[in-house]
Write an enzyme that holds these catalytic residues in place. Structure first.
Site, PDB file in Angstrom:
ATOM      1  N   ARG A   1      57.912  -5.606   7.449  1.00 50.63           N
ATOM      2  CA  ARG A   1      56.512  -5.198   7.621  1.00 50.63           C
ATOM      3  C   ARG A   1      56.378  -4.082   8.661  1.00 50.63           C
ATOM      4  NH1 ARG A   1      53.316 -10.937   6.841  1.00 50.63           N
ATOM      5  NH2 ARG A   1      52.803 -10.511   4.660  1.00 50.63           N
TER       6      ARG A   1
ATOM      7  N   LYS B   1      52.439 -24.428  -8.773  1.00 56.43           N
ATOM      8  CA  LYS B   1      51.199 -25.077  -9.214  1.00 56.43           C
ATOM      9  C   LYS B   1      50.283 -24.185 -10.042  1.00 56.43           C
ATOM     10  CE  LYS B   1      50.640 -27.967  -5.144  1.00 56.43           C
ATOM     11  NZ  LYS B   1      49.882 -27.868  -3.900  1.00 56.43           N
TER      12      LYS B   1
ATOM     13  N   GLY C   1      54.391 -12.795  -2.000  1.00 54.51           N
ATOM     14  CA  GLY C   1      54.733 -14.219  -1.895  1.00 54.51           C
ATOM     15  C   GLY C   1      56.198 -14.512  -2.165  1.00 54.51           C
TER      16      GLY C   1
ATOM     17  N   GLY D   1      48.660 -13.983   0.040  1.00 57.67           N
ATOM     18  CA  GLY D   1      47.315 -14.366  -0.411  1.00 57.67           C
ATOM     19  C   GLY D   1      46.505 -13.166  -0.863  1.00 57.67           C
TER      20      GLY D   1
HETATM   21  P1  AMP Z   1      54.209 -20.440  -5.405  1.00 55.80           P
HETATM   22  O1  AMP Z   1      54.108 -20.435  -3.905  1.00 55.80           O
HETATM   23  O2  AMP Z   1      53.120 -21.145  -6.097  1.00 55.80           O
HETATM   24  O3  AMP Z   1      54.511 -19.072  -5.970  1.00 55.80           O
HETATM   25  O4  AMP Z   1      55.446 -21.333  -5.734  1.00 55.80           O
HETATM   26  C1  AMP Z   1      56.720 -21.055  -5.293  1.00 55.80           C
HETATM   27  C2  AMP Z   1      57.497 -22.322  -5.299  1.00 55.80           C
HETATM   28  O5  AMP Z   1      57.547 -22.827  -6.617  1.00 55.80           O
HETATM   29  C3  AMP Z   1      58.922 -22.146  -4.845  1.00 55.80           C
HETATM   30  O6  AMP Z   1      59.090 -22.827  -3.638  1.00 55.80           O
HETATM   31  C4  AMP Z   1      59.724 -22.774  -5.972  1.00 55.80           C
HETATM   32  O7  AMP Z   1      60.773 -23.591  -5.506  1.00 55.80           O
HETATM   33  C5  AMP Z   1      58.702 -23.616  -6.702  1.00 55.80           C
HETATM   34  N1  AMP Z   1      59.085 -23.891  -8.077  1.00 55.80           N
HETATM   35  C6  AMP Z   1      59.434 -23.039  -9.044  1.00 55.80           C
HETATM   36  N2  AMP Z   1      59.805 -23.678 -10.155  1.00 55.80           N
HETATM   37  C7  AMP Z   1      59.700 -25.001  -9.905  1.00 55.80           C
HETATM   38  C8  AMP Z   1      59.959 -26.192 -10.662  1.00 55.80           C
HETATM   39  N3  AMP Z   1      60.406 -26.120 -11.898  1.00 55.80           N
HETATM   40  N4  AMP Z   1      59.736 -27.378 -10.057  1.00 55.80           N
HETATM   41  C9  AMP Z   1      59.293 -27.438  -8.795  1.00 55.80           C
HETATM   42  N5  AMP Z   1      59.037 -26.353  -8.021  1.00 55.80           N
HETATM   43  C10 AMP Z   1      59.237 -25.155  -8.583  1.00 55.80           C
END
Ligand code: AMP
Length: 396
Positions: A35, A202, A353, A376
């Site tokens: 950054r 999620k 992210g 974010g």
């Molecule tokens: P996000 O912050 O929503 O972009 O999510 C990122 C996180 O999603 C990372 O820490 C990954 O380990 C997790 N992730 C990706 N695929 C899976 C999966 N199949 N099961 C559980 N966590 C997952």
């Protein structure tokens, strides 16, 4: 169009520059200076054009006196000095006589930096709550304001919106402009075919992004943990995979709406436990054993992704397609990096992210058109939201 730093006359002016120096630190040592590096073009431009650069940023959260010691910007000023190859005078306060005197004694081309703006949160959330008196005070320290902190643009804080509301001109810095041009350009004015890849854990975090991109992209590839909520919506067995039961109806609605656009993984790497060493195998999406969980996409899915991506002219990616933190389940995410990196004539953007850190740590830093520095903020920008820090920049 928003005013940019190149539209400003900077000579002899006190230039307030809001940078995003919220860098990861461990025991007072910066572990990734990306950054700071990304902010250099704006700082150098002020210096080279005879402006007096007054820099400030937040760093972490400051909720107690102990947090202050951990989150001082002093080590960041030192690192900046090395990168700029020029003295950076650090003022260990966010307001007061020492800061005001230092600013009054600046010569054109000088650089000073003041302390973490969130130290003001200890006096009643003044920075994060956009206290009107604080924004006005900071604005009074300069002649013009350059906002280069895209990573905080989704928040209306005193150090961005507060200053903009109290100063005659706010311009974007080079990093802010790059983020707006690439993310905004990809989403609002894409060259087709436009393919979005959305992963992560999620569905609930990404509803706005899925909805916005479904209306703009030609295909939306869904991977990662959130794919399993979609499988459940289709009635598949998902074993012990991550799932948001309260989002199944929503996933049904999205599948209905995005009928021909949504592409779900056709195979998965499944394991018994959420653990790198857990024994794993590849199964088709309709054959997930009831006692196993999906942790990555499989090879047939990658073939399918390749088929969809190969003619793409714009690609936006947000969210890893597997648990990339565990080497045995990082293959899908790495292969997606590779597929995108090999595209010819495509604008390729990672919306910040975890997918950005995955791509960087896997060695793909220079293989994308743009990797956003915002987490974010990029997510909200991909949702099509107006970011308060951006709308506060002067129109031209
Ligand atoms: P996000 O912050 O929503 O972009 O999510 C990122 C996180 O999603 C990372 O820490 C990954 O380990 C997790 N992730 C990706 N695929 C899976 C999966 N199949 N099961 C559980 N966590 C997952």
């Amino acid at each position: 169009m928003k005013l940019n730093i190149t539209d400003l006359e900077l000579k002899g002016k006190k230039v307030l520059v809001r940078v995003d120096f919220n860098v990861p630190m461990k025991d007072g040592v910066i572990t990734n200076d990306n950054r700071i590096v990304q902010a250099l073009p704006t700082i150098k431009y002020v210096v080279d054009n005879g402006g007096k650069a007054i820099l400030f940023s937040h760093l972490g959260r400051v909720k107690s006196e102990e947090d202050k010691a951990k989150n001082s910007l002093a080590p960041v000023a030192k690192r900046l000095e090395e990168l700029l190859n020029k003295p950076v005078k650090f003022i260990g306060q966010t307001r007061g006589a020492e800061l005001e005197d230092a600013i009054n004694n600046m010569a054109p081309g000088d650089v000073i930096m003041f302390e973490n703006t969130r130290f003001e949160d200890l006096n009643g959330k003044k920075e994060s709550g956009n206290d009107p008196e604080l924004g006005k005070y900071w604005a009074s320290l300069g002649d013009v304001f350059v906002n280069d902190a895209f990573g905080t643009a989704h928040r209306a804080h005193a150090s961005n919106v507060g200053i903009s509301s109290n100063i005659s001109k706010t311009a974007s810095g080079f990093l802010m402009k790059k983020e707006l041009d690439f993310i905004g350009g990809a989403v609002d004015n894409p060259k087709h075919p436009f393919v979005a890849i959305l992963g992560g854990s999620k569905v609930s975090d990404k509803i706005g992004v899925i909805e916005n991109l479904l209306s703009k992209a030609d295909k939306v590839l869904i991977g990662g943990g959130m794919a399993y909520t979609f499988y459940k919506a289709l009635g598949y067995e998902i074993g012990t995979s991550i799932c948001e039961d309260d989002k199944i109806e929503l996933a049904k609605g999205l599948l209905e709406k995005g009928k021909d656009k949504i592409v779900l993984p056709v195979d998965n790497v499944v394991a018994k436990e959420f653990n790198n060493d857990s024994e794993s195998k590849i199964v088709s999406s309709k054959d997930i054993p009831s006692d196993m969980m999906g942790l990555d996409i499989g090879p047939k899915t990658l073939e399918l992704y390749n088929e969809v991506l190969k003619d793409a002219k714009t690609v936006v990616w947000n969210g890893p397609v597997g648990v990339f933190e565990m080497p045995n389940f990082a293959k899908g995410t790495k292969a997606v990096c590779e597929l995108i990196a090999n595209l010819k004539d495509a604008i390729t953007v990672i919306g910040g992210g975890d997918s950005a850190s995955a791509a960087i740590s896997m060695g793909y830093q220079d293989k994308f058109t743009h990797i956003s520095t915002g987490g974010g903020a990029s997510l909200e920008y991909l949702e099509g939201k107006v970011l308060p820090g951006v709308s506060a920049i002067t129109d031209k």
